[in-house]
Design an enzyme around this catalytic site. Structure first.
Site, short mmCIF file in Angstrom:
data_model
loop_
_atom_site.label_atom_id
_atom_site.label_comp_id
_atom_site.label_asym_id
_atom_site.label_seq_id
_atom_site.Cartn_x
_atom_site.Cartn_y
_atom_site.Cartn_z
N SER A 143 0.81 -1.22 0.00
CA SER A 143 0.00 0.00 0.00
C SER A 143 0.84 1.27 0.00
CB SER A 143 -0.92 0.00 1.22
OG SER A 143 -0.16 -0.13 2.41
N GLN A 146 6.65 -0.10 -3.25
CA GLN A 146 6.89 -1.33 -3.98
C GLN A 146 8.39 -1.59 -4.05
OE1 GLN A 146 4.89 -0.51 -7.70
NE2 GLN A 146 6.78 0.01 -8.77
N VAL A 147 8.75 -2.84 -4.31
CA VAL A 147 10.16 -3.25 -4.25
C VAL A 147 10.62 -3.72 -5.62
CG1 VAL A 147 11.83 -4.78 -3.15
CG2 VAL A 147 9.90 -3.90 -1.83
N LYS A 161 13.38 -0.39 -2.25
CA LYS A 161 12.03 -0.08 -1.80
C LYS A 161 11.72 1.38 -2.15
CE LYS A 161 9.13 -0.58 2.34
NZ LYS A 161 9.14 -1.01 3.78
N ASP A 296 5.97 -7.68 13.61
CA ASP A 296 5.04 -8.41 12.74
C ASP A 296 5.74 -9.61 12.09
OD1 ASP A 296 2.62 -8.91 11.51
OD2 ASP A 296 2.98 -7.56 9.83
#
Length: 567
Positions: A143, A146-147, A161, A296
């Site tokens: 969201s 992007q990589v 990134k 996470d």
């Protein structure tokens, strides 16, 4: 005041298109009624005919699932909001936690030409100057970023990134709307007051704004790497600071096999049982040894490399515990294991913002019931993640709120335990954590810590003694000059003033006796020293008698005070 009001009105009308979009999506998933937003329909000039058809298959889904689906459709800010909310188990029920934990952060990628433009603008260099190879096709899109995969001039393979174009403006707008919605809910949904919707959104906005700056993630990676620099079981990517910026982060490219794919792991000669113990030990080291942990650690943010080395991705959400907080957590877990309910309750209160329970006897009873309900079985059969999540209900019941990292820690432990048990169903997660908790408790009382505490107390005492005389003299001078007033309160006895009169008489008599005794002793001493006749063996008889009488009066006064409890 007027200027702020006008500004708020202008901002609100500027946000109306986004408000309309949000309202449509909420209505689509049957959430407008729940949030009591129907009142806004008329104000936003939305006619019934403009509203989407409420499909029965959507409305038949459970409310938590509809909430999750609506967040996914609302876009990046709301997806992130849901992900962060999933770590706050004090605010949501188990049903919402299950759904929010499934939020999908996968979104369509943005054009590679935009990614190239952002990289060149941020680094002030052309792509060709930095990379020998830069792959235009992204290997992952989320969201906020992007990589892309790339190769540096020295041959190092890297992950690049790149932040989405104009994501800051989108997030700024959505946060403003979220705050407006939180205020609306707080005002019109009285039962939401205990959840503090505005405070939750403000806390979320701080976290999100911090995550927008990739420098923070770079610092997290570097700090995490320093923690485990002597441990070959875990791998964090190397950050290339010289070619990174707040919107572009270049890191070492690490890849391997999914940690929850047992068949692939066995195919590459990685023992799942040993790996389960390894990943368990690593999360306990993060929480108890260092107090800085990955917030996470789900399978998508982990990979297993050759030799069973565990690689980690995405360091945007990290937890941080102070040494004191770690001690309280260790004591709480030890208290639960040993069924020491008093210790468990004290530890919980030490970790809470309130520091005290409104009803300590009730809380102690709740802790005892909790222990009897969830801990009356062998340790190997206890699911720590489940027990800790049930503990949150006890906190909610007693209206206690912990720091955000506490809930993040519970989430991290539960996620790693789930991974460990998928690798080894017989994993004894709690037993593996005992040595780490005991080490924290033992360190608290080690000679080194005690000596450090004494040194700290000595330094504080010396500092206090340096300033106390001056502060006391300043206070005394102010008191003497009448700058301070000391309020006094006296409750009258039912018998009236008689007890007060007796007390004052006693004080006056003692004071008079003390003055007379001192006077007799002083005068008698002067007579003795003056050798006033008659004398006996060179000592004045009158003076000697006076000294004896004065001493008798002093002894009598002291005995009287002692007898009546004054000494």
């Amino acid at each position: 005041m007027i200027f702020n009001t006008i500004k708020s009105a202008v901002d609100f009308y500027a946000h109306i298109p986004r408000y309309r979009e949000i309202f449509h999506i909420l209505f689509k998933y049957g959430l407008a009624d729940v949030l009591k937003l129907v009142a806004l329909q008329k104000f936003l000039k939305i006619e019934d005919a403009q509203l989407p058809v409420r499909k029965s298959e959507i409305l038949n889904k459970p409310l938590p699932e509809r909430f999750r689906l609506s967040l996914e459709e609302l876009g990046p800010t709301f997806v992130k909001f849901g992900q962060i909310l999933s770590s706050r188990r004090d605010l949501i029920t188990d049903e919402y936690f299950e759904q929010l934990s499934r939020l999908q952060d996968e979104v369509p990628s943005f054009p590679s030409k935009d990614a190239r433009k952002i990289i060149e603008h941020e680094l002030n260099r052309s792509i060709e100057d930095v990379f020998a190879v830069f792959e235009d096709e992204p290997i992952g899109a989320a969201s906020m970023a992007q990589v892309h995969k790339g190769i540096l001039k020295d041959g190092t393979t890297v992950a690049v990134k790149v932040q989405r174009p104009d994501i800051e403006k989108t997030i700024e707008l959505d946060i403003a709307i979220l705050i407006d919605l939180a205020k609306f809910v707080e005002k019109h949904v009285p039962e939401s007051g205990g959840l503090n919707p505005v405070g939750v959104v403000e806390e979320f906005s701080k976290t999100l704004i911090k995550e927008l700056d990739f420098n923070n993630e770079a610092q997290n990676v570097e700090r995490f790497t320093r923690q485990f620099e002597d441990n070959s079981d875990i791998k964090a990517p190397l950050v290339f600071r010289e070619i990174s910026s707040p919107r572009v982060l270049v890191m070492e490219f690490i890849t391997g096999w999914r940690i929850d794919d047992v068949d692939i792991l066995r195919k590459h000669k990685v023992d799942p049982v040993a790996l389960a113990q390894k990943v368990t030990n690593l999360i306990y080291m993060q929480v108890f040894d260092f107090g800085f942990f990955h917030g996470d650690p789900h399978p998508g943010n982990m990979t297993v490399m050759a030799g069973g080395v565990i690689g980690l991705y995405d360091f945007g959400m990290m937890g941080d515990f102070t040494p004191e907080f770690r001690e309280s957590i260790a004591l709480m877990i030890a208290g639960l294991a040993e069924k020491d309910h008093q210790q468990t309750m004290r530890s919980i209160l030490e970790m809470s913002d309130e520091g005290i329970a409104s009803n300590q006897q009730q809380m102690l009873a709740d802790v005892e019931n909790f222990s009897n309900e969830h801990l009356n079985q062998p340790l190997k059969d206890i699911n720590l993640g489940f027990v800790l999540n049930q503990l949150l209900e006890l906190l909610r019941k007693n209206k206690l709120r912990m720091k955000a990292s506490f809930y993040l820690g519970i989430k991290a432990l539960a996620q790693v335990e789930a991974i460990g048990r998928s690798l080894d169903p017989d994993l004894n997660f709690i037993v593996l954590g005992e040595p780490y908790a005991k080490k924290v408790i033992q360190n608290k009382y080690s000679p080194k810590e005690v000596l450090q505490l004494l040194r700290h107390l000595f330094g504080e005492t010396v500092d206090f003694l340096k300033v106390f005389p001056h502060d006391f003299r300043t206070f005394y001078e102010g008191l003497k000059r009448g700058r301070y007033s000391i309020p006094m309160e006296h409750k009258f006895d039912p018998e009236g003033f008689e007890p007060l009169r007796k007390t004052l008489d006693s004080v006056a008599n003692r004071l008079t006796n003390a003055i007379l005794s001192a006077s007799v002793l002083i005068c008698s001493s002067i007579i003795v020293l003056s050798h006033i006749p008659p004398r006996f063996h060179g000592i004045s008889v009158i003076g000697a008698l006076g000294v004896c009488f004065g001493m008798f009066m002093c002894v009598r006064l002291v005995f009287s005070i002692w007898k009546h409890g004054g000494l």
